[in-house]
Design an enzyme around this catalytic site. Sequence first.
Site, mmCIF file in Angstrom:
data_model
loop_
_atom_site.group_PDB
_atom_site.id
_atom_site.type_symbol
_atom_site.label_atom_id
_atom_site.label_comp_id
_atom_site.label_asym_id
_atom_site.label_seq_id
_atom_site.Cartn_x
_atom_site.Cartn_y
_atom_site.Cartn_z
ATOM 1 C CG HIS A 82 -1.958 -1.174 1.046
ATOM 2 N ND1 HIS A 82 -2.994 -0.795 1.968
ATOM 3 C CD2 HIS A 82 -1.702 -2.200 0.511
ATOM 4 C CE1 HIS A 82 -3.686 -2.245 1.667
ATOM 5 N NE2 HIS A 82 -3.157 -2.897 0.854
ATOM 6 C CG ASP A 137 -2.823 -8.173 -2.829
ATOM 7 O OD1 ASP A 137 -2.123 -7.943 -3.907
ATOM 8 O OD2 ASP A 137 -2.489 -9.219 -2.125
#
Length: 255
Positions: A82, A137
């Site tokens: 992230h 993801d």
Amino acid sequence: MAEVEATRDGSVLTITLNRPEKLNAFTRTLHEELHAALEAARDPGVRAVVVTGAGRGFSAGQDLGAFSEGGDVASMLRATYHVNVMAIRSLEKPVIAAVNGVCAGAGLSLACACDIRLASDAAFFVPGFVGIGLVPDSGGTYFLQRLLGTPRAFEWMTSNRRLTAAEAHAWGLVSDVLEADSFSAGVAERAAALAAGPTRAIALTKRLYDEAGTSTLEEQLEREAEAQAEAAQTDDFREGVAAFGEKREARFSGS
Ligand code: LHQ
């Protein structure tokens, strides 16, 4: 040997994922070194960034050897992928994913987080996640939905089908396919052209397109007006208009 190498050529920074024996699969060290390289890319002297891979891979995604050690997956994603995806999106300059070879799993997500994807004709694209019972993801649902649309993205990500570079081009996943033999030179040429552009305007354009995904038309018109007011204050705007009047190529400084 470093797991990520960063090299500067003029105002282009090239970041090379460097675990060729494992197709540049992500480890924690690779994430940390990628983050350091993306921090270095914030230097105002850097006006375009290339992310690529050493050897025959761009990246095969998460290192499955490291993953099998277990642990808190969500926390690991937040602390590693992230951070780097957000670093790419918040970088105020264009980031090219130069997809030199196999691109799978979170490596595919990373490529999709970049602003432009150029593929070698030796590259191929594999969802990866579904092959090991996982969901996309690291932005794999966010970016692929925007790039391909939900039906195609869903069908592809759940089929685990291997996509050639030519197919990826036909789908709009990559902007262009270049010959493997001259891939580095072709990428360097594109990166140099971007780096010689009006960097502030390009950065504002990047931000506007990111915002456009969640704005109403009215909001976006206002954002464009504000960004244009900012762009119109730059030296590059003055230079662009002067060059047009003088019938010559503009020499943009990035300021
Ligand atoms: C690898 C890998 C690899 C380690 C090739 N790891 N060694 C997941 C989990 C948790 C949290 C965080 O997020 C994620 C995100 C993800 O990315 S999940 C998806 C992970 N990636 C995959 O599932 C892809 C696995 N790899 C493959 O399917 C194939 O290797 C591809 C299709 C990428 C390439 O196939 P080939 O061209 O036939 O190459 P290869 O399979 O022979 O691989 C070459 C070497 O690289 C080999 O090592 P070896 O020592 O046998 O030569 C592979 O074991 C190694 N490698 N991917 N992800």
